[in-house]
Design a protein around this motif. Structure first.
Motif, PDB file in Angstrom:
ATOM      1  N   VAL A 110      -7.923   3.622   3.768  1.00 26.69           N
ATOM      2  CA  VAL A 110      -8.820   2.659   4.411  1.00 26.69           C
ATOM      3  C   VAL A 110      -8.121   1.317   4.600  1.00 26.69           C
ATOM      4  O   VAL A 110      -8.190   0.691   5.670  1.00 26.69           O
ATOM      5  N   LEU A 111      -7.416   0.859   3.569  1.00 25.10           N
ATOM      6  CA  LEU A 111      -6.724  -0.428   3.661  1.00 25.10           C
ATOM      7  C   LEU A 111      -5.591  -0.376   4.688  1.00 25.10           C
ATOM      8  O   LEU A 111      -5.361  -1.346   5.421  1.00 25.10           O
ATOM      9  N   LEU A 112      -4.865   0.738   4.744  1.00 22.64           N
ATOM     10  CA  LEU A 112      -3.802   0.866   5.744  1.00 22.64           C
ATOM     11  C   LEU A 112      -4.365   0.808   7.163  1.00 22.64           C
ATOM     12  O   LEU A 112      -3.796   0.145   8.042  1.00 22.64           O
ATOM     13  N   ALA A 113      -5.472   1.499   7.378  1.00 27.97           N
ATOM     14  CA  ALA A 113      -6.098   1.459   8.698  1.00 27.97           C
ATOM     15  C   ALA A 113      -6.611   0.059   9.011  1.00 27.97           C
ATOM     16  O   ALA A 113      -6.484  -0.424  10.151  1.00 27.97           O
ATOM     17  N   ALA A 114      -7.180  -0.605   8.025  1.00 24.24           N
ATOM     18  CA  ALA A 114      -7.681  -1.963   8.251  1.00 24.24           C
ATOM     19  C   ALA A 114      -6.539  -2.928   8.542  1.00 24.24           C
ATOM     20  O   ALA A 114      -6.657  -3.812   9.403  1.00 24.24           O
ATOM     21  N   VAL A 115      -5.421  -2.781   7.840  1.00 21.66           N
ATOM     22  CA  VAL A 115      -4.257  -3.625   8.113  1.00 21.66           C
ATOM     23  C   VAL A 115      -3.740  -3.375   9.517  1.00 21.66           C
ATOM     24  O   VAL A 115      -3.371  -4.307  10.251  1.00 21.66           O
ATOM     25  N   ALA A 116      -3.714  -2.108   9.932  1.00 23.99           N
ATOM     26  CA  ALA A 116      -3.256  -1.780  11.281  1.00 23.99           C
ATOM     27  C   ALA A 116      -4.168  -2.387  12.345  1.00 23.99           C
ATOM     28  O   ALA A 116      -3.695  -2.926  13.350  1.00 23.99           O
ATOM     29  N   VAL A 117      -5.472  -2.303  12.134  1.00 28.64           N
ATOM     30  CA  VAL A 117      -6.417  -2.872  13.093  1.00 28.64           C
ATOM     31  C   VAL A 117      -6.282  -4.392  13.144  1.00 28.64           C
ATOM     32  O   VAL A 117      -6.352  -5.010  14.224  1.00 28.64           O
ATOM     33  N   SER A 118      -6.064  -5.016  12.002  1.00 33.18           N
ATOM     34  CA  SER A 118      -5.897  -6.469  11.996  1.00 33.18           C
ATOM     35  C   SER A 118      -4.615  -6.902  12.686  1.00 33.18           C
ATOM     36  O   SER A 118      -4.525  -8.027  13.182  1.00 33.18           O
ATOM     37  N   GLY A 119      -3.621  -6.014  12.755  1.00 37.24           N
ATOM     38  CA  GLY A 119      -2.357  -6.367  13.380  1.00 37.24           C
ATOM     39  C   GLY A 119      -2.283  -6.084  14.858  1.00 37.24           C
ATOM     40  O   GLY A 119      -1.556  -6.767  15.585  1.00 37.24           O
ATOM     41  N   ALA A 120      -2.995  -5.072  15.347  1.00 36.77           N
ATOM     42  CA  ALA A 120      -2.885  -4.694  16.762  1.00 36.77           C
ATOM     43  C   ALA A 120      -4.211  -4.337  17.389  1.00 36.77           C
ATOM     44  O   ALA A 120      -4.224  -3.874  18.533  1.00 36.77           O
ATOM     45  N   GLY A 121      -5.306  -4.495  16.680  1.00 34.86           N
ATOM     46  CA  GLY A 121      -6.574  -4.054  17.233  1.00 34.86           C
ATOM     47  C   GLY A 121      -6.786  -2.571  16.970  1.00 34.86           C
ATOM     48  O   GLY A 121      -5.916  -1.877  16.434  1.00 34.86           O
ATOM     49  N   PRO A 122      -7.919  -2.043  17.378  1.00 35.18           N
ATOM     50  CA  PRO A 122      -8.228  -0.623  17.119  1.00 35.18           C
ATOM     51  C   PRO A 122      -7.481   0.312  18.072  1.00 35.18           C
ATOM     52  O   PRO A 122      -8.070   0.845  19.013  1.00 35.18           O
ATOM     53  N   VAL A 123      -6.195   0.520  17.847  1.00 32.70           N
ATOM     54  CA  VAL A 123      -5.407   1.431  18.683  1.00 32.70           C
ATOM     55  C   VAL A 123      -5.881   2.864  18.406  1.00 32.70           C
ATOM     56  O   VAL A 123      -5.786   3.346  17.273  1.00 32.70           O
ATOM     57  N   PRO A 124      -6.388   3.575  19.411  1.00 34.40           N
ATOM     58  CA  PRO A 124      -7.006   4.876  19.149  1.00 34.40           C
ATOM     59  C   PRO A 124      -5.998   6.016  19.059  1.00 34.40           C
ATOM     60  O   PRO A 124      -4.925   5.977  19.657  1.00 34.40           O
ATOM     61  N   PHE A 125      -6.369   7.034  18.284  1.00 37.76           N
ATOM     62  CA  PHE A 125      -5.775   8.369  18.269  1.00 37.76           C
ATOM     63  C   PHE A 125      -4.388   8.454  17.641  1.00 37.76           C
ATOM     64  O   PHE A 125      -3.872   9.566  17.493  1.00 37.76           O
ATOM     65  N   VAL A 126      -3.755   7.357  17.272  1.00 39.41           N
ATOM     66  CA  VAL A 126      -2.442   7.463  16.633  1.00 39.41           C
ATOM     67  C   VAL A 126      -2.572   8.123  15.268  1.00 39.41           C
ATOM     68  O   VAL A 126      -1.791   9.003  14.897  1.00 39.41           O
ATOM     69  N   ALA A 127      -3.578   7.706  14.491  1.00 39.17           N
ATOM     70  CA  ALA A 127      -3.792   8.289  13.170  1.00 39.17           C
ATOM     71  C   ALA A 127      -4.247   9.737  13.239  1.00 39.17           C
ATOM     72  O   ALA A 127      -4.105  10.478  12.260  1.00 39.17           O
ATOM     73  N   LEU A 128      -4.781  10.165  14.363  1.00 40.39           N
ATOM     74  CA  LEU A 128      -5.197  11.558  14.527  1.00 40.39           C
ATOM     75  C   LEU A 128      -4.040  12.441  14.964  1.00 40.39           C
ATOM     76  O   LEU A 128      -3.844  13.546  14.446  1.00 40.39           O
TER      77      LEU A 128
ATOM     78  N   LEU B 189       0.828  -1.208   0.000  1.00 44.01           N
ATOM     79  CA  LEU B 189       0.000   0.000   0.000  1.00 44.01           C
ATOM     80  C   LEU B 189       0.866   1.263   0.000  1.00 44.01           C
ATOM     81  O   LEU B 189       0.501   2.266  -0.636  1.00 44.01           O
ATOM     82  N   LEU B 190       1.998   1.248   0.680  1.00 44.49           N
ATOM     83  CA  LEU B 190       2.879   2.412   0.675  1.00 44.49           C
ATOM     84  C   LEU B 190       3.467   2.666  -0.714  1.00 44.49           C
ATOM     85  O   LEU B 190       3.679   3.812  -1.100  1.00 44.49           O
ATOM     86  N   VAL B 191       3.724   1.612  -1.459  1.00 47.49           N
ATOM     87  CA  VAL B 191       4.199   1.784  -2.841  1.00 47.49           C
ATOM     88  C   VAL B 191       3.129   2.463  -3.692  1.00 47.49           C
ATOM     89  O   VAL B 191       3.415   3.378  -4.486  1.00 47.49           O
ATOM     90  N   VAL B 192       1.886   2.057  -3.531  1.00 48.26           N
ATOM     91  CA  VAL B 192       0.787   2.682  -4.283  1.00 48.26           C
ATOM     92  C   VAL B 192       0.619   4.145  -3.866  1.00 48.26           C
ATOM     93  O   VAL B 192       0.419   5.031  -4.715  1.00 48.26           O
TER      94      VAL B 192
END
Length: 387
Positions: free
Chosen positions: A298-316, A258-261
């Protein structure tokens, strides 16, 4: 009538065309005599690719990267069997002892590497959504992406037997959460689409969808067995504890692709900061570019959630802090990703060492991001009302 009558002062009547006047001739120094022109940043070109060279941005990004690497090594060094930083770095370079290799590579590396990859994914995802929506409050947390992934994961955890057990057994909980986040993100995007995507409408619909998903998650927790609720709650908080190499591999390769895209689409996204009309005038298909970048976010956030759960506020928090450190008008993607990794790994280190009881990393990020969200809201309100 003589020429002196037409020109009593004897001045030269030669006229010049302002459109053809050479600025270098009239101003040999190349500077504006009034001192109003801002200094121009030098450009760099490699073939058909060109960009503006910003030394301060590069310096800040390098400093953040060095800090993230040091915190990454410190996170590996701290534990029941403490290891010095020099030994950790030697082990990472393949020159460590056998005991250190076992502790570092087999026991602690999956957790630290998961924090690094998930932090980068969340930071870049937040930078994209805030840039596209042109709103500092836009993030995967606000847009409902993490809530959708959480709802799917809780459903699979709390509903026993039947199709849910088949899904968990075939694709795994992390992959199912990824699909849930992707589906929620696409739903928000299509609901917000109306001859284009407006940032304000996107945030409002994202908040609405997030509220629905949170209500669904609460209903599942209330009606489920208490043992399943305990498992679901541990996942909902967001934690790096117990990460395996399989989960790290999924998050790593998904984030890398996804980072390449994103890097390929970022050059076409730059003119869109000046407005859709200017971007269209420069030949940028802004609708397609915006859709591709939002899909990647959206895919990056979904990959992050699948790897560590819904970690809040980092993306904000990460894109806004990176924007202020780098002195950029919009969130820088590279610096936001590095700062997201630094924030997540540092929060996990604090969660493991600050208190006698080990806390999930989501508790620390929520304690950091909550006051920062209040700060953004107060600042936006003051800017709207004025002095």
């Amino acid at each position: 009538m003589s020429e002196t009558d037409l020109n009593p002062a004897g001045a030269n009547l030669t006229t010049t065309n302002p459109a053809t006047t050479n600025p270098a001739t009239t101003n040999p120094t190349g500077t504006n005599p009034t001192g109003t022109n801002p200094p121009l940043s030098p450009g760099v070109r490699f073939g058909r690719v060109s960009f503006v060279w910003r030394p301060w941005l590069v310096l800040v990004t390098l400093m953040l990267a060095v800090s993230a690497f040091l915190v990454f090594c410190l996170s590996i060094a701290v534990g029941d069997f403490p290891i010095g930083l020099s030994r950790v770095i030697a082990t990472l370079l393949g020159q460590g002892e056998q005991v250190d290799e076992f502790v570092v590579m087999d026991l602690r590396m999956p957790r630290a590497l998961a924090g690094l990859v998930v932090g980068i994914a969340l930071g870049v995802s937040g930078a994209i959504t805030q840039s596209v929506a042109r709103n500092p409050l836009a993030s995967p947390d606000i847009l409902g992406i993490t809530s959708g992934a959480s709802a799917v994961a809780v459903f699979l955890v709390t509903v026993s037997g039947g199709a849910a057990a088949a899904v968990v057994g075939s694709v795994g909980l992390s992959a199912a959460a990824l699909l849930g986040g992707l589906g929620t993100g696409l739903l928000v995007y299509f609901l917000a689409w109306r001859r284009g995507v407006d940032g304000f409408r996107l945030i409002l619909i994202g908040i609405s969808v997030s509220a629905v998903m949170q209500a669904l998650t609460t209903w599942l927790l209330v009606s489920a067995d208490i043992r399943d609720v305990a498992r679901a709650q541990a996942w909902l908080v967001g934690s790096l504890d117990g990460r395996s190499w399989d989960e790290v591999h999924i998050a790593f390769w998904g984030t890398l692709v996804l980072l390449v895209v994103v890097a390929a689409a970022a050059f076409s996204f730059k003119p869109m900061h000046l407005g859709d009309d200017v971007a269209a005038g420069l030949g940028v298909r802004y609708t397609r570019v915006r859709a591709v970048l939002l899909l990647c976010a959206v895919l990056l956030a979904a990959v992050a959630v699948s790897g560590a759960g819904p970690v809040p506020f980092v993306a904000l928090v990460a894109p806004q802090v990176a924007m202020r450190l780098a002195r950029c008008p919009t969130p820088p993607m590279v610096a936001s990703g590095v700062l997201g990794a630094l924030l997540l790994i540092g929060s996990d280190l604090i969660a493991r060492t600050a208190l006698p009881v080990t806390l999930p990393v989501g508790v620390v990020t929520a304690a950091i991001g909550g006051p920062f969200l209040v700060y953004l809201l107060v600042r936006a309100n003051l800017r709207r009302t004025g002095p």
